[in-house]
Design a protein around this motif. Sequence first.
Motif, PDB file in Angstrom:
ATOM      1  N   GLY A  66     -16.482  -4.774   2.451  1.00  0.00           N
ATOM      2  CA  GLY A  66     -16.969  -5.966   1.778  1.00  0.00           C
ATOM      3  C   GLY A  66     -16.344  -7.220   2.323  1.00  0.00           C
ATOM      4  N   GLU A  67     -16.623  -8.295   1.610  1.00  0.00           N
ATOM      5  CA  GLU A  67     -16.067  -9.603   1.948  1.00  0.00           C
ATOM      6  C   GLU A  67     -15.670 -10.291   0.652  1.00  0.00           C
ATOM      7  OE1 GLU A  67     -17.401 -13.812   4.013  1.00  0.00           O
ATOM      8  OE2 GLU A  67     -18.537 -12.001   4.478  1.00  0.00           O
ATOM      9  N   SER A  68     -14.465 -10.849   0.634  1.00  0.00           N
ATOM     10  CA  SER A  68     -13.980 -11.554  -0.556  1.00  0.00           C
ATOM     11  C   SER A  68     -14.518 -12.977  -0.582  1.00  0.00           C
ATOM     12  CB  SER A  68     -12.442 -11.580  -0.561  1.00  0.00           C
ATOM     13  OG  SER A  68     -11.967 -12.504   0.402  1.00  0.00           O
ATOM     14  N   VAL A  69     -14.270 -13.656  -1.689  1.00  0.00           N
ATOM     15  CA  VAL A  69     -14.658 -15.057  -1.836  1.00  0.00           C
ATOM     16  C   VAL A  69     -14.009 -15.909  -0.742  1.00  0.00           C
ATOM     17  CG1 VAL A  69     -14.421 -17.078  -3.339  1.00  0.00           C
ATOM     18  CG2 VAL A  69     -15.071 -14.877  -4.309  1.00  0.00           C
ATOM     19  N   GLY A  71     -13.489 -15.053   2.277  1.00  0.00           N
ATOM     20  CA  GLY A  71     -13.953 -14.655   3.602  1.00  0.00           C
ATOM     21  C   GLY A  71     -13.149 -13.536   4.225  1.00  0.00           C
ATOM     22  N   GLU A  72     -12.262 -12.912   3.460  1.00  0.00           N
ATOM     23  CA  GLU A  72     -11.488 -11.784   3.970  1.00  0.00           C
ATOM     24  C   GLU A  72     -12.377 -10.550   4.035  1.00  0.00           C
ATOM     25  OE1 GLU A  72      -7.178 -12.654   1.992  1.00  0.00           O
ATOM     26  OE2 GLU A  72      -8.860 -12.215   0.653  1.00  0.00           O
ATOM     27  N   MET A  73     -12.262  -9.812   5.131  1.00  0.00           N
ATOM     28  CA  MET A  73     -13.012  -8.565   5.279  1.00  0.00           C
ATOM     29  C   MET A  73     -12.202  -7.454   4.617  1.00  0.00           C
ATOM     30  SD  MET A  73     -15.558  -9.893   6.627  1.00  0.00           S
ATOM     31  CE  MET A  73     -16.558  -8.449   6.774  1.00  0.00           C
ATOM     32  N   LEU A  74     -12.864  -6.660   3.807  1.00  0.00           N
ATOM     33  CA  LEU A  74     -12.210  -5.631   3.006  1.00  0.00           C
ATOM     34  C   LEU A  74     -12.690  -4.245   3.397  1.00  0.00           C
ATOM     35  CD1 LEU A  74     -12.896  -7.280  -0.474  1.00  0.00           C
ATOM     36  CD2 LEU A  74     -10.897  -7.632   0.992  1.00  0.00           C
ATOM     37  N   GLN A  75     -11.791  -3.272   3.333  1.00  0.00           N
ATOM     38  CA  GLN A  75     -12.187  -1.881   3.470  1.00  0.00           C
ATOM     39  C   GLN A  75     -11.283  -1.037   2.590  1.00  0.00           C
ATOM     40  OE1 GLN A  75     -12.482  -0.186   7.382  1.00  0.00           O
ATOM     41  NE2 GLN A  75     -12.686   1.866   6.575  1.00  0.00           N
ATOM     42  N   LEU A  76     -11.901  -0.208   1.767  1.00  0.00           N
ATOM     43  CA  LEU A  76     -11.157   0.712   0.924  1.00  0.00           C
ATOM     44  C   LEU A  76     -10.803   1.929   1.771  1.00  0.00           C
ATOM     45  CD1 LEU A  76     -10.102   1.258  -1.925  1.00  0.00           C
ATOM     46  CD2 LEU A  76     -12.310   2.314  -2.450  1.00  0.00           C
ATOM     47  N   ARG A  77      -9.536   2.340   1.729  1.00  0.00           N
ATOM     48  CA  ARG A  77      -9.082   3.451   2.559  1.00  0.00           C
ATOM     49  C   ARG A  77      -8.428   4.523   1.693  1.00  0.00           C
ATOM     50  NH1 ARG A  77      -5.619   3.012   6.539  1.00  0.00           N
ATOM     51  NH2 ARG A  77      -6.916   4.305   7.863  1.00  0.00           N
ATOM     52  N   ASN A  78      -8.279   5.694   2.270  1.00  0.00           N
ATOM     53  CA  ASN A  78      -7.650   6.817   1.611  1.00  0.00           C
ATOM     54  C   ASN A  78      -6.727   7.481   2.638  1.00  0.00           C
ATOM     55  OD1 ASN A  78      -7.069   8.733  -0.281  1.00  0.00           O
ATOM     56  ND2 ASN A  78      -9.165   9.380  -0.593  1.00  0.00           N
ATOM     57  N   PRO A  79      -5.589   6.841   2.978  1.00  0.00           N
ATOM     58  CA  PRO A  79      -4.750   7.283   4.092  1.00  0.00           C
ATOM     59  C   PRO A  79      -4.292   8.738   4.026  1.00  0.00           C
ATOM     60  CG  PRO A  79      -4.046   5.140   3.316  1.00  0.00           C
ATOM     61  CD  PRO A  79      -5.072   5.634   2.346  1.00  0.00           C
ATOM     62  N   GLU A  80      -4.123   9.275   2.845  1.00  0.00           N
ATOM     63  CA  GLU A  80      -3.650  10.664   2.750  1.00  0.00           C
ATOM     64  C   GLU A  80      -4.686  11.689   3.222  1.00  0.00           C
ATOM     65  OE1 GLU A  80      -5.070   9.479  -1.370  1.00  0.00           O
ATOM     66  OE2 GLU A  80      -3.753   8.571   0.084  1.00  0.00           O
ATOM     67  N   TRP A  81      -5.930  11.250   3.460  1.00  0.00           N
ATOM     68  CA  TRP A  81      -6.951  12.175   3.942  1.00  0.00           C
ATOM     69  C   TRP A  81      -6.822  12.481   5.428  1.00  0.00           C
ATOM     70  CZ3 TRP A  81     -12.328  11.055   1.339  1.00  0.00           C
ATOM     71  CH2 TRP A  81     -12.265  11.483   0.007  1.00  0.00           C
ATOM     72  N   GLY A  82      -5.985  11.757   6.144  1.00  0.00           N
ATOM     73  CA  GLY A  82      -5.712  12.071   7.544  1.00  0.00           C
ATOM     74  C   GLY A  82      -6.703  11.471   8.522  1.00  0.00           C
ATOM     75  N   GLY A 122      -5.388  -7.576  -8.024  1.00  0.00           N
ATOM     76  CA  GLY A 122      -5.255  -7.770  -6.582  1.00  0.00           C
ATOM     77  C   GLY A 122      -5.901  -6.615  -5.840  1.00  0.00           C
ATOM     78  N   PHE A 123      -5.751  -6.616  -4.536  1.00  0.00           N
ATOM     79  CA  PHE A 123      -6.419  -5.597  -3.727  1.00  0.00           C
ATOM     80  C   PHE A 123      -5.661  -4.272  -3.719  1.00  0.00           C
ATOM     81  CE2 PHE A 123      -8.136  -9.533  -1.791  1.00  0.00           C
ATOM     82  CZ  PHE A 123      -9.451  -9.311  -2.164  1.00  0.00           C
ATOM     83  N   GLY A 124      -4.381  -4.290  -3.872  1.00  0.00           N
ATOM     84  CA  GLY A 124      -3.613  -3.049  -3.895  1.00  0.00           C
ATOM     85  C   GLY A 124      -3.558  -2.417  -2.507  1.00  0.00           C
ATOM     86  N   SER A 125      -2.713  -1.392  -2.396  1.00  0.00           N
ATOM     87  CA  SER A 125      -2.446  -0.772  -1.096  1.00  0.00           C
ATOM     88  C   SER A 125      -3.639   0.000  -0.540  1.00  0.00           C
ATOM     89  CB  SER A 125      -1.234   0.151  -1.195  1.00  0.00           C
ATOM     90  OG  SER A 125      -1.492   1.195  -2.126  1.00  0.00           O
ATOM     91  N   ALA A 126      -4.597   0.379  -1.378  1.00  0.00           N
ATOM     92  CA  ALA A 126      -5.757   1.143  -0.896  1.00  0.00           C
ATOM     93  C   ALA A 126      -6.722   0.263  -0.087  1.00  0.00           C
ATOM     94  CB  ALA A 126      -6.500   1.787  -2.049  1.00  0.00           C
ATOM     95  N   TRP A 127      -6.623  -1.046  -0.254  1.00  0.00           N
ATOM     96  CA  TRP A 127      -7.535  -1.958   0.420  1.00  0.00           C
ATOM     97  C   TRP A 127      -6.905  -2.492   1.697  1.00  0.00           C
ATOM     98  CZ3 TRP A 127     -12.495  -2.694  -0.877  1.00  0.00           C
ATOM     99  CH2 TRP A 127     -12.902  -2.293  -2.159  1.00  0.00           C
ATOM    100  N   SER A 128      -7.632  -2.376   2.790  1.00  0.00           N
ATOM    101  CA  SER A 128      -7.279  -3.035   4.036  1.00  0.00           C
ATOM    102  C   SER A 128      -7.939  -4.398   4.010  1.00  0.00           C
ATOM    103  CB  SER A 128      -7.782  -2.216   5.231  1.00  0.00           C
ATOM    104  OG  SER A 128      -7.628  -2.923   6.421  1.00  0.00           O
ATOM    105  N   VAL A 129      -7.163  -5.459   4.205  1.00  0.00           N
ATOM    106  CA  VAL A 129      -7.675  -6.821   4.108  1.00  0.00           C
ATOM    107  C   VAL A 129      -7.390  -7.552   5.423  1.00  0.00           C
ATOM    108  CG1 VAL A 129      -7.558  -9.004   2.836  1.00  0.00           C
ATOM    109  CG2 VAL A 129      -7.199  -6.834   1.629  1.00  0.00           C
ATOM    110  N   GLU A 130      -8.433  -8.095   6.037  1.00  0.00           N
ATOM    111  CA  GLU A 130      -8.262  -8.851   7.286  1.00  0.00           C
ATOM    112  C   GLU A 130      -8.844 -10.239   7.153  1.00  0.00           C
ATOM    113  OE1 GLU A 130      -9.749  -6.756  10.688  1.00  0.00           O
ATOM    114  OE2 GLU A 130      -8.896  -4.883   9.989  1.00  0.00           O
TER     115      GLU A 130
END
Length: 130
Positions: A66-69, A71-82, A122-130
């Motif tokens: 997604g994209e935040s208000v 303009g940050e690009m967002l991606q939800l991740r699940n790092p423990e899935w490998g 907030g976005f929390g650690s699961a969200w990658s924000v760029e």
Amino acid sequence: MIRLAGDDRDGRKTRDWEVDEPTPERIAQSIADLDGGRWTEVSVTEDDPFRYISIAGGPDFFLVTGESVDGEMLQLRNPEWGSEEFRLVCGGQTGIFERSDLVDRDQAIEAVSEFLNGFPDGFGSAWSVE
């Protein structure tokens, strides 16, 4: 205004659809319907201020971006899935993704709830924000 949109693919025909001011139940059902074949993507967009979240894939794994208000690009991740590679159809296109970049259905539905509530914690650690 909040808008829910998605695809409906039948062979070579694609019938995109939209719903203005969808209920949370309609959004959750649209995500649950994603099967990686006929239905491969839904998005929730707010016009003013502009922001969006997209859920693609299915039936078991989903790419949430997604994209935040701001303009940050967002991606939800699940790092423990490998890092195992996984093939997923998103928006009618096949892609190869690391499993850590995908989430399950419940996580995808919860992500939309966070989005609709303006990410109150907030976005929390699961969200990658760029």
